[in-house]
Design an enzyme around this catalytic site. Structure first.
Site, PDB file in Angstrom:
ATOM      1  N   LYS A   1       0.830  -1.215   0.000  1.00  0.00           N
ATOM      2  CA  LYS A   1       0.000   0.000   0.000  1.00  0.00           C
ATOM      3  C   LYS A   1       0.859   1.258   0.000  1.00  0.00           C
ATOM      4  CE  LYS A   1      -1.632   1.889   3.941  1.00  0.00           C
ATOM      5  NZ  LYS A   1      -1.375   3.333   3.990  1.00  0.00           N
ATOM      6  N   ASN A   2       1.890   1.296   0.834  1.00  0.00           N
ATOM      7  CA  ASN A   2       2.680   2.526   0.929  1.00  0.00           C
ATOM      8  C   ASN A   2       3.623   2.725  -0.260  1.00  0.00           C
ATOM      9  OD1 ASN A   2       1.389   3.138   3.252  1.00  0.00           O
ATOM     10  ND2 ASN A   2       3.114   2.752   4.627  1.00  0.00           N
TER      11      ASN A   2
ATOM     12  N   CYS B   1      -4.784   8.450   9.626  1.00  0.00           N
ATOM     13  CA  CYS B   1      -4.817   7.828  10.949  1.00  0.00           C
ATOM     14  C   CYS B   1      -4.614   8.883  12.040  1.00  0.00           C
ATOM     15  CB  CYS B   1      -3.694   6.808  11.062  1.00  0.00           C
ATOM     16  SG  CYS B   1      -4.032   5.270  10.240  1.00  0.00           S
TER      17      CYS B   1
ATOM     18  N   ARG C   1       1.057  14.866  13.157  1.00  0.00           N
ATOM     19  CA  ARG C   1       1.478  14.580  11.790  1.00  0.00           C
ATOM     20  C   ARG C   1       1.387  15.777  10.851  1.00  0.00           C
ATOM     21  NH1 ARG C   1      -0.831   8.915   9.837  1.00  0.00           N
ATOM     22  NH2 ARG C   1       1.181   8.649   8.865  1.00  0.00           N
TER      23      ARG C   1
ATOM     24  N   ASP D   1       4.892   0.877  12.039  1.00  0.00           N
ATOM     25  CA  ASP D   1       3.660   0.251  11.536  1.00  0.00           C
ATOM     26  C   ASP D   1       3.488  -1.195  11.997  1.00  0.00           C
ATOM     27  OD1 ASP D   1       2.916   2.569  10.321  1.00  0.00           O
ATOM     28  OD2 ASP D   1       3.256   1.910   8.258  1.00  0.00           O
TER      29      ASP D   1
ATOM     30  N   ARG E   1      -8.639   0.004   4.813  1.00  0.00           N
ATOM     31  CA  ARG E   1      -7.780   1.015   4.177  1.00  0.00           C
ATOM     32  C   ARG E   1      -6.476   0.400   3.685  1.00  0.00           C
ATOM     33  NH1 ARG E   1      -5.996   5.597   7.654  1.00  0.00           N
ATOM     34  NH2 ARG E   1      -4.722   5.778   5.799  1.00  0.00           N
TER      35      ARG E   1
HETATM   36  C1  UD1 Z   1       4.551   7.018   6.282  1.00  0.00           C
HETATM   37  C2  UD1 Z   1       3.685   5.809   6.087  1.00  0.00           C
HETATM   38  C3  UD1 Z   1       3.117   5.359   7.429  1.00  0.00           C
HETATM   39  C4  UD1 Z   1       4.245   5.143   8.439  1.00  0.00           C
HETATM   40  C5  UD1 Z   1       5.171   6.360   8.514  1.00  0.00           C
HETATM   41  C6  UD1 Z   1       6.406   6.122   9.357  1.00  0.00           C
HETATM   42  C7  UD1 Z   1       2.809   6.115   3.852  1.00  0.00           C
HETATM   43  C8  UD1 Z   1       1.649   6.405   3.003  1.00  0.00           C
HETATM   44  N1  UD1 Z   1       2.607   6.142   5.175  1.00  0.00           N
HETATM   45  O1  UD1 Z   1       3.720   8.046   6.816  1.00  0.00           O
HETATM   46  O2  UD1 Z   1       2.422   4.131   7.223  1.00  0.00           O
HETATM   47  O3  UD1 Z   1       3.691   4.942   9.714  1.00  0.00           O
HETATM   48  O4  UD1 Z   1       5.615   6.726   7.190  1.00  0.00           O
HETATM   49  O5  UD1 Z   1       7.100   5.024   8.888  1.00  0.00           O
HETATM   50  O6  UD1 Z   1       3.878   5.822   3.380  1.00  0.00           O
HETATM   51  N2  UD1 Z   1       6.690  14.925  10.397  1.00  0.00           N
HETATM   52  C9  UD1 Z   1       6.771  16.270  10.661  1.00  0.00           C
HETATM   53  N3  UD1 Z   1       6.636  17.145   9.613  1.00  0.00           N
HETATM   54  C10 UD1 Z   1       6.435  16.738   8.331  1.00  0.00           C
HETATM   55  C11 UD1 Z   1       6.359  15.350   8.062  1.00  0.00           C
HETATM   56  C12 UD1 Z   1       6.488  14.463   9.128  1.00  0.00           C
HETATM   57  O7  UD1 Z   1       6.943  16.674  11.792  1.00  0.00           O
HETATM   58  O8  UD1 Z   1       6.321  17.579   7.432  1.00  0.00           O
HETATM   59  C13 UD1 Z   1       6.814  13.947  11.515  1.00  0.00           C
HETATM   60  C14 UD1 Z   1       5.536  13.152  11.746  1.00  0.00           C
HETATM   61  O9  UD1 Z   1       4.626  13.850  12.552  1.00  0.00           O
HETATM   62  C15 UD1 Z   1       6.080  11.905  12.405  1.00  0.00           C
HETATM   63  C16 UD1 Z   1       7.425  11.698  11.706  1.00  0.00           C
HETATM   64  O10 UD1 Z   1       7.758  12.970  11.144  1.00  0.00           O
HETATM   65  O11 UD1 Z   1       6.272  12.103  13.762  1.00  0.00           O
HETATM   66  C17 UD1 Z   1       7.438  10.670  10.610  1.00  0.00           C
HETATM   67  O12 UD1 Z   1       6.357  10.893   9.740  1.00  0.00           O
HETATM   68  P1  UD1 Z   1       6.395  10.511   8.199  1.00  0.00           P
HETATM   69  O13 UD1 Z   1       7.569   9.667   7.891  1.00  0.00           O
HETATM   70  O14 UD1 Z   1       6.209  11.762   7.405  1.00  0.00           O
HETATM   71  O15 UD1 Z   1       5.088   9.648   8.072  1.00  0.00           O
HETATM   72  P2  UD1 Z   1       4.192   9.552   6.793  1.00  0.00           P
HETATM   73  O16 UD1 Z   1       5.051   9.767   5.590  1.00  0.00           O
HETATM   74  O17 UD1 Z   1       2.968  10.358   6.951  1.00  0.00           O
END
Ligand code: UD1
Length: 417
Positions: free
Chosen positions: A22-23, A117, A122, A305, A397
């Site tokens: 999915k990701n 989620c 986030r 995850d 999802r």
């Molecule tokens: C992706 C995955 C999700 C997984 C996560 C961490 C997808 C679609 N989803 O989510 O399943 O749980 O990686 O492996 O691939 N952060 C900030 N600012 C930003 C972006 C992120 O502070 O602009 C923080 C987030 O709040 C979090 C951390 O960075 O604490 C990691 O988040 P991130 O790697 O961005 O998660 P996703 O890409 O949303």
């Protein structure tokens, strides 16, 4: 709303096949917006987040054919709209992945701030700062992010935190930019590396993916994509833990054992037998488990995850286990539900302490987010008696045909409307 009913206590046996990741598919679908023509993508899992992304692409003017087996053909020649509405974006955080491609292709994007989620604040500030560094102007208005750029210009960008979708978004923004972009402290997740490979096959010039410094030399255009999505490592990990928690013997087919090394190590440490081959894993357990300590980290660390699923396993392991969640600030929502099944868990900030018990008991349960829901299914499979899990749309999802796959392994599981 659908519910899943599980009569626990059956050791899982047999074979199960893993679906496409999915990701990995979500950024690849967003990436089709960078091309103009017919993109062919195979190995696509039929999960709700994929449908949501397809509906978004259609909103922008893409034509998406019906599934043929597990393949999708997406014609992006007519893409002309850059507005992503709240009703779609609010259900899936990964919708923000369309921003980079829309800005690169059309010079504009209006995307509702994402939902997804409820596992923490986030934010997407790092995505937005990155677009600004590449020359875009970003404004927030009434819950929507407005982006405008004439043409992205290469820049050096350092991510303060490792962000998976942030790295993917900036990589997609930079492939058609003028000049070179360097992304430092980038995510090294297989999904990001795969996206870079797919982009390179389409004509992009990306190097360093798989390390934390990614270099992207801008090109003038990309060819349509033609790729096959690799197997989902989180689905794989979930079935491995399912075999372990039920004291089962399961052979998992169509998977990449390299992608779940931290889990393989931890499962062996707690007493689970694991045999790996090139594309298969066999997981055998006699149900006698020892406690463990884990800490979630960006790849190649233990994935956040799989934290909830591993916690379900530790509720029935002998001794005291410690789980530290370092990626998200609010990812222990499964704890309250596991406690309702008898689990002994205390939480102190980002740390959960689990004292193993003899066995869990079935209970009415509520799914709260995608991976937390999976942990409840695993706990219910191991528990004595019946569990009824509500709000299973979270599971839909990200897991393809979960009840069918679990039933094939002998689980007493059914969906009720
Ligand atoms: C992706 C995955 C999700 C997984 C996560 C961490 C997808 C679609 N989803 O989510 O399943 O749980 O990686 O492996 O691939 N952060 C900030 N600012 C930003 C972006 C992120 O502070 O602009 C923080 C987030 O709040 C979090 C951390 O960075 O604490 C990691 O988040 P991130 O790697 O961005 O998660 P996703 O890409 O949303």
């Amino acid at each position: 709303m659908d519910k899943i009913v599980i009569e626990g206590g059956v050791p899982l046996q047999g074979q199960v096949e893993i679906s496409g990741a999915k990701n990995a598919i979500l950024p690849v679908l967003a990436c089709t917006l960078l091309t103009s023509g017919k993109n062919k993508i195979c190995g696509v899992p039929r999960v709700r987040d994929v449908n949501t992304m397809i509906r978004l692409l259609e909103k922008f003017g893409a034509v998406v054919d019906e599934f043929k087996d597990d393949c999708l053909v997406i014609d992006t020649s007519g893409v002309n709209n850059f507005r992503a509405p709240y009703d779609l974006v609010s259900t899936m955080r990964a919708s923000c992945l369309v921003m980079g491609p829309l800005l690169a292709r059309l010079g504009q994007s209006v995307v509702s701030l994402p939902g997804g989620c409820a596992i923490g604040a986030r934010p997407i500030d790092l995505h937005l700062k990155g677009f600004e560094a590449l020359g875009a102007t970003i404004d927030l208005e009434k819950g929507y992010v407005h982006g405008v750029v004439k043409k992205f210009r290469g820049a050096s960008i350092y991510f303060d935190t490792v962000t998976v979708t942030g790295t993917a978004n900036l990589m997609m923004a930079a492939v058609l930019a003028e000049g070179e972009t360097v992304l430092e402290n980038s995510a090294r997740e297989p999904e990001v590396t795969f996206l870079a490979d797919v982009l390179n096959q389409a004509g992009a010039k990306i190097t360093g993916h798989g390390t934390d410094v990614i270099r992207i030399k801008g090109v003038s255009a990309l060819n349509p994509l033609d790729c096959k999505i690799f197997p989902d490592r989180i689905e794989l990990g979930t079935y491995m833990i399912a075999a372990a928690i039920t004291g089962g013997d399961v052979e998992i087919l169509n998977c990449n054992p390299q992608h779940v090394q931290p889990l393989v190590r931890k499962l062996r440490q707690v007493g689970v037998q694991i045999e790996t081959e090139q594309e298969n894993i066999r997981v055998k357990s006699n149900g006698c488990l020892r406690s463990a300590e884990i800490q979630t980290l960006p790849y190649p660390g233990f994935p956040t995850d799989l934290q909830a699923q591993f916690m379900a396993l530790m509720t029935v392991a002998k001794g005291q286990s410690i789980i530290r969640e370092t990626v998200f600030e609010n990812r222990f929502m499964h704890v309250a539900e596991l406690r309702r099944m008898g689990a002994d868990i205390s939480v102190d900030g980002h740390t959960a302490i689990i004292s193993g018990i003899e066995g869990l008991s079935g209970a009415p349960l509520m799914a709260t987010d995608l991976r937390a829901s999976a942990s409840l299914v695993l706990a219910a499979l191991a528990a004595k008696g019946e569990s009824v899990i509500s709000r299973v749309y979270h599971i839909d999802r990200g897991y393809e045909m979960m009840e069918k796959k679990m039933s094939q392994l002998g689980a007493k599981i059914r969906r009720v409307k």
